[in-house]
Scaffold this motif. Structure first.
Motif, short mmCIF file in Angstrom:
data_model
loop_
_atom_site.label_atom_id
_atom_site.label_comp_id
_atom_site.label_asym_id
_atom_site.label_seq_id
_atom_site.Cartn_x
_atom_site.Cartn_y
_atom_site.Cartn_z
N GLU A 1 -4.71 -2.78 -6.35
CA GLU A 1 -5.30 -1.72 -5.13
C GLU A 1 -6.88 -2.60 -4.81
O GLU A 1 -6.87 -2.41 -3.56
N ILE B 1 -7.28 1.11 4.48
CA ILE B 1 -8.15 0.85 3.46
C ILE B 1 -8.70 2.19 2.97
O ILE B 1 -8.70 2.35 1.69
N THR C 1 -7.39 -3.98 -0.69
CA THR C 1 -8.59 -3.29 -0.13
C THR C 1 -9.51 -4.81 0.52
O THR C 1 -9.78 -4.64 1.45
N LYS D 1 0.86 -1.09 0.06
CA LYS D 1 0.03 -0.07 0.07
C LYS D 1 0.69 1.32 -0.03
O LYS D 1 0.63 2.31 -0.84
#
Length: 459
Positions: free
Chosen positions: A402, A327, A406, A269
């Motif tokens: 991505e 998130i 999540t 991330k």
């Protein structure tokens, strides 16, 4: 000893199995210096090298699965041989040689990162590093257990952690900030890896020198211990008859599966999604270290005065907010807020975890106890980290990285939240001077005294 003999009154101190009197066994200044210097050196060395390992792996093209393997192998082998090394230190009644050798040697294999051409070789190097760390881990924890009086274990373990956090902050400032300003954003980490490794070895050698002035606690005059035989099977049976320790180890390991699940996800991330620079990643580490410096000693005071278990519950239950924050983070500064808020609470409560573990472990077999705890938790950490890395890699067959991240972060958020409640069943294993009902009054009194202090003596 039968199984029924192992039932322990949870409101009384656990039997130590030795003849040390805590009221007479005060920690000496030389002992403090040795412990703090080793804690600083290990964390400085780790902070100097860790950013290089991460960026070298990613620059070599490491996938989410490879990142998971790197962290998983570290988690497993750092603790896999702990029972063997811990039992060996119990048998020879020595901790310091294990600590010294491990402290000096563990960082040396990282020098081979200079020559690697594929990320898979990073896994092998990390494996050797963590075996060398495992050599000293149980002895390090057992030494603290032998040196720290029961009444102030929270305070003293908190201080060791405090100095370690200070070392981490110094190292991160150097590698993440100073080097970036000196060489620019595009640092050739692989080209310069020998510099932090060399510095780490030098710092480690200096840091272990104070151990020359410490006498092994198990060999001090007047200390009588039951003889520890080499039967590993009987030793492990004894550990699993210690019901409070067995329960804590099980709960801690189950939660650890989902604690480590998110570790490779955080790096992905930060670097792949938010495009964080080395400086920005370093600031995240610095924020964590600063919150530790600010709050760990306060938490240690609370642990010694009011008890450990409520701090442990807080420490575990707050952790679901980390993946939840990741998130919703769309900018790197969002992670700064997440790290500061959650790390503050985590570090405030962390001293309770370490002190509780020391409360449950008898000194004469401390090495084996810490070894078994390390092995069991290490296996769960190994599985958790691999699952995290490969969950993202599998999901990438259908979604973007991505979206895959999540989904994985949402899953681990839910699991951490649910499993946090299992720690509500923990009970104290010793008595404490005050109840948590008195904590608000204690906090207000302490704050009032702090406010009045500058005005004392003035007319």
């Amino acid at each position: 000893m039968t199984d029924s003999d192992s039932s322990i009154d949870l409101l009384e101190p656990l039997p130590l199995g030795d003849s040390i009197d805590d009221t007479d066994h005060e920690i000496e200044r030389a002992e403090e210096i040795a412990l703090y210097s080793r804690s600083i050196a290990t964390n400085v060395s780790n902070g100097l090298v860790s950013p290089f390992v991460s960026f070298i792996s990613l620059n070599l093209g490491a996938s989410a699965g490879i990142l998971g393997w790197i962290q998983a192998i570290a988690n497993l082998l750092r603790q896999f041989l702990d029972p063997f090394f811990g039992r060996l230190s119990d048998m020879v009644r020595r901790r310091i040689p294990f600590i010294v050798i491990s402290t000096i040697t563990w960082i040396i294999p990282y020098a081979f990162l200079y020559w690697v051409k594929a990320p898979e070789f990073v896994i092998l190097i990390v494996a050797i590093v963590n075996i060398l760390l495992s050599l000293g881990n149980p002895a390090w924890n057992a030494l603290q257990n032998e040196l720290f009086p029961r009444e102030v274990r929270g305070k003293l373990t908190g201080r060791v952690f405090w100095f370690g956090s200070f070392g981490s902050m110094v190292a991160t400032l150097f590698t993440g900030v100073i080097l970036t300003f000196a060489f620019g954003e595009n640092i050739e980490y692989q080209k310069y890896i020998l510099i932090p490794v060399g510095l780490g070895v030098l710092i480690s050698i200096i840091a272990v020198l104070p151990f020359r002035k410490i006498e092994e606690p198990l060999r001090r005059e007047g200390v009588q211990f039951e003889k520890t035989d080499g039967n590993l099977k009987d030793g492990i049976k004894e550990i699993f008859r210690n019901k409070p320790f067995r329960k804590f180890m099980l709960l801690y390991s189950i939660f650890g599966l989902f604690w480590t699940f998110s570790w490779p996800l955080f790096s992905l991330k930060q670097i792949n999604i938010l495009n964080a620079t080395a400086v920005e990643v370093a600031l995240l580490e610095i924020i964590f270290a600063v919150t530790s410096i600010l709050f760990i000693l306060l938490g240690a005071k609370i642990a010694d005065k009011f008890g450990r278990t409520k701090l442990i519950i807080l420490n575990r239950m707050i952790l679901f907010l980390f993946p939840l924050g990741y998130i919703f983070a769309t900018k790197i500064w969002h992670l700064y807020l997440v790290h500061f808020f959650i790390a503050s609470i985590f570090n405030l409560s962390f001293a309770g975890v370490n002190a509780y573990i020391l409360d449950m472990i008898p000194r004469k077999n401390g090495g084996l106890y810490f070894g078994v705890l390390g092995l069991v938790t290490g296996v769960f950490y190994f599985i958790g980290t691999l699952l995290g890395g490969y969950m993202v890699q599998v999901l990438e067959n259908w979604y973007s990285q991505e979206v895959s991240l999540t989904i994985a972060l949402a899953f681990v958020t839910v699991m951490r939240f649910i499993l946090g409640f299992i720690f509500l069943s923990l009970k104290e294993v010793k008595l404490f001077p005050s109840s948590y009902r008195e904590l608000p009054h204690y906090a207000l009194s302490s704050f009032a005294n702090l406010v009045r202090k500058p005005f004392r003596g003035k007319k």
